[in-house]
Design an enzyme around this catalytic site. Structure first.
Site, PDB file in Angstrom:
ATOM      1  N   SER A  74       0.821  -1.374  -0.086  1.00 39.91           N
ATOM      2  CA  SER A  74      -0.152  -0.001  -0.051  1.00 39.91           C
ATOM      3  C   SER A  74       0.866   1.331  -0.046  1.00 39.91           C
ATOM      4  O   SER A  74       0.701   2.280  -0.720  1.00 39.91           O
ATOM      5  CB  SER A  74      -0.935  -0.003   1.310  1.00 39.91           C
ATOM      6  N   ASN A 154      -6.221  -8.941  -7.857  1.00 40.84           N
ATOM      7  CA  ASN A 154      -6.432  -9.756  -6.686  1.00 40.84           C
ATOM      8  C   ASN A 154      -7.751 -10.516  -6.298  1.00 40.84           C
ATOM      9  O   ASN A 154      -7.515 -11.668  -5.669  1.00 40.84           O
ATOM     10  CB  ASN A 154      -5.958  -8.923  -5.148  1.00 40.84           C
ATOM     11  N   SER A 202       4.998  -6.607  -2.318  1.00 41.21           N
ATOM     12  CA  SER A 202       4.602  -6.877  -1.201  1.00 41.21           C
ATOM     13  C   SER A 202       5.139  -8.149  -0.824  1.00 41.21           C
ATOM     14  O   SER A 202       4.564  -9.105  -1.273  1.00 41.21           O
ATOM     15  CB  SER A 202       3.272  -6.636  -0.865  1.00 41.21           C
ATOM     16  N   ALA A 203       5.911  -8.384   0.372  1.00 42.71           N
ATOM     17  CA  ALA A 203       6.599  -9.462   0.518  1.00 42.71           C
ATOM     18  C   ALA A 203       5.695 -10.699   1.027  1.00 42.71           C
ATOM     19  O   ALA A 203       5.684 -11.769   0.745  1.00 42.71           O
ATOM     20  CB  ALA A 203       7.748  -9.383   1.634  1.00 42.71           C
ATOM     21  N   HIS A 204       4.699 -10.287   1.788  1.00 40.44           N
ATOM     22  CA  HIS A 204       3.816 -11.096   2.350  1.00 40.44           C
ATOM     23  C   HIS A 204       2.825 -11.993   1.256  1.00 40.44           C
ATOM     24  O   HIS A 204       2.274 -12.991   1.673  1.00 40.44           O
ATOM     25  CB  HIS A 204       2.643 -10.737   3.470  1.00 40.44           C
ATOM     26  N   CYS A 329     -15.910  -7.584   3.099  1.00 41.59           N
ATOM     27  CA  CYS A 329     -16.349  -7.607   4.583  1.00 41.59           C
ATOM     28  C   CYS A 329     -15.059  -7.477   5.449  1.00 41.59           C
ATOM     29  O   CYS A 329     -15.148  -6.937   6.554  1.00 41.59           O
ATOM     30  CB  CYS A 329     -16.718  -9.123   4.791  1.00 41.59           C
TER      31      CYS A 329
HETATM   32  N1  PLP Z   1      -2.358  -4.177  -4.070  1.00 43.63           N
HETATM   33  C1  PLP Z   1      -3.047  -5.358  -4.410  1.00 43.63           C
HETATM   34  C2  PLP Z   1      -3.157  -5.675  -5.676  1.00 43.63           C
HETATM   35  C3  PLP Z   1      -3.099  -6.100  -3.431  1.00 43.63           C
HETATM   36  O1  PLP Z   1      -3.762  -7.638  -3.331  1.00 43.63           O
HETATM   37  C4  PLP Z   1      -2.532  -5.853  -1.939  1.00 43.63           C
HETATM   38  C5  PLP Z   1      -3.110  -6.581  -0.876  1.00 43.63           C
HETATM   39  O2  PLP Z   1      -3.957  -7.463  -0.744  1.00 43.63           O
HETATM   40  C6  PLP Z   1      -2.349  -4.594  -1.722  1.00 43.63           C
HETATM   41  C7  PLP Z   1      -1.962  -3.660  -3.016  1.00 43.63           C
HETATM   42  C8  PLP Z   1      -1.722  -4.069  -0.562  1.00 43.63           C
HETATM   43  O3  PLP Z   1      -0.815  -4.864  -0.125  1.00 43.63           O
HETATM   44  P1  PLP Z   1      -0.263  -4.425   1.574  1.00 43.63           P
HETATM   45  O4  PLP Z   1      -0.906  -5.640   2.174  1.00 43.63           O
HETATM   46  O5  PLP Z   1       1.208  -4.830   1.426  1.00 43.63           O
HETATM   47  O6  PLP Z   1      -0.276  -3.296   1.912  1.00 43.63           O
END
Ligand code: PLP
Length: 391
Positions: A74, A154, A202-204, A329
């Site tokens: 983010s 996503n 994003s690493a996670h 949700c």
């Molecule tokens: N962008 C997309 C397409 C995502 O799926 C996500 C998280 O689900 C993010 C940005 C945000 O990443 P973070 O959780 O590391 O802030």
């Protein structure tokens, strides 16, 4: 207690054991501040940071000097978008282009910029979630500062035509950012071979730790800083680095990229198995592209007519299966997802949607258990639904 079958890997993934092992020394032993270069504890932390940056950059096909660590995906999105808008806005470029299916990190950044006087074009998508490159080109104006289109969605797994969109931006000399949070580690990405100026990750999402991300910024592209303060990240992102997290990100990324083919085969085999099964069930709709070469290998999104998503989720949870539904949700609202509405689903179908996102830890037995669970619970939920009986 049932075995937990976690198939919500688009939400987050478990940290891989070698990643945890690589991170562990940086909590209690190698605890120096990477900016404290004048004594050995700090210098070795600085070296670990440099090594992690090299490793991550190599996996992404960019130079280490073009990679900046952040606190999450983010933040990387906010930086690319707000940093560009505020920089080029000073030169009168106050128009931005994005799609209506972006993550809220992008969409809410756009809303914030609208409050600052920027104008935003939200491009529509087709029924599979694709942005049309021709629409991007038609939307570009002399005052366009930035185009930002996600690499892969996503919720429905659609992989956008990023190279084509990037070429158009290049032709019109407009900076192009892509939110690749779901794509990095899942599809091959080489930043230098792609016509992108900025790319978020994003690493996670690839078996690394939570709370650490990165923004690739092509050399010569200089958005304003987003976080002001100290001189970290070569004066471009303030804040003492999350060294353990960064080491984890780099290790996870290296593993993900080196094992990508094998991982894709394993994950897509399970997804395809459940997809085939679901397609044999009555009154279902698969959301996102059926051309699987244009879809994330882990993603399956499906609507079951008249079977409310939250009820399905609760019944799946009773069987130890963790998936996600088509409503927002997680943010405390039961509004249907903006992505499902954008691909043209009516509210009542969007509410009846589930997302399964497979991960490296899943097995074919998990896939079979999901099919068995769906066979058992979908008719029960439908039976209780007035919509099913009107149907
Ligand atoms: N962008 C997309 C397409 C995502 O799926 C996500 C998280 O689900 C993010 C940005 C945000 O990443 P973070 O959780 O590391 O802030």
């Amino acid at each position: 207690m049932n075995k937990i079958i976690y198939v919500d890997n688009a939400a987050t993934t478990p940290v891989a054991k070698p990643v945890l092992d690589a991170m562990t020394p940086y909590f209690c032993e190698e605890y120096g501040n990477p900016s404290s270069m004048f004594y050995s504890v700090g210098a070795s932390a600085g070296q670990a940071l440099a090594d992690a940056r090299e490793k991550a950059a190599k996996a992404l096909g960019c130079d280490a000097s073009e990679l900046f660590f952040t606190s999450c995906g983010s933040e990387a999105d906010n930086w690319a978008i707000k940093g560009t808008a505020r920089k080029l806005g000073e030169k009168g470029k106050k128009h931005l282009i994005t799609s209506c299916i972006e993550h809220h990190a992008v969409l809410h950044s756009m809303k914030a910029l609208e409050r600052e006087g920027f104008e935003v074009t939200y491009l529509p998508v087709d029924a599979d979630g694709f942005v049309s490159p021709a629409d991007v080109e038609a939307a570009i104006r002399p005052d366009t500062a930035l185009v930002t289109i996600m690499f892969a969605n996503n919720e429905i797994g659609t992989i956008e035509p990023i190279a084509e969109i990037g070429e158009i931006c290049r032709k019109h000399k407009v900076w192009f950012h892509t939110d690749a949070v779901q794509a990095v580690g899942a599809v091959p990405i080489n930043c230098h071979e792609l016509p992108v100026d900025m790319l978020s990750l994003s690493a996670h999402k690839f078996n690394g730790p939570k709370g650490v991300g990165a923004l690739y910024i092509r050399r010569g592209v200089l958005p304003f800083n987003f976080l002001d303060g100290g001189a970290q990240e070569r004066n471009r992102r303030a804040g003492t680095e999350n060294l353990a997290g960064i080491v984890g990100l780099a290790t996870a990324l290296e593993i993900a990229v080196n094992s990508m083919e094998e991982k894709r085969r394993h994950i897509s085999a399970m997804r395809d198995f459940v997809l085939q099964h679901v397609q044999s069930m009555p009154q279902v709709k698969i959301n996102g592209p059926l051309d699987l070469s244009r879809r994330l290998p882990n993603n399956l999104n499906v609507s079951f007519t008249a079977a409310e998503g939250e009820s399905l989720l609760l019944m799946l949870d009773m069987r130890g299966i963790c998936a996600s539904s088509g409503s927002a949700c997680a943010s405390g609202s039961l509004d249907p997802s903006h992505v499902l509405l954008s691909i043209g689903l009516p509210h009542e179908i969007a509410h009846c949607s589930l997302r399964f996102s497979f991960g490296v830890q899943n097995t074919m037995e998990d896939a079979q258990a999901i099919c068995d669970a769906l066979d058992a619970i979908v008719p029960v939920v439908r039976e209780r639904s007035p919509l099913w009986h009107e149907n």
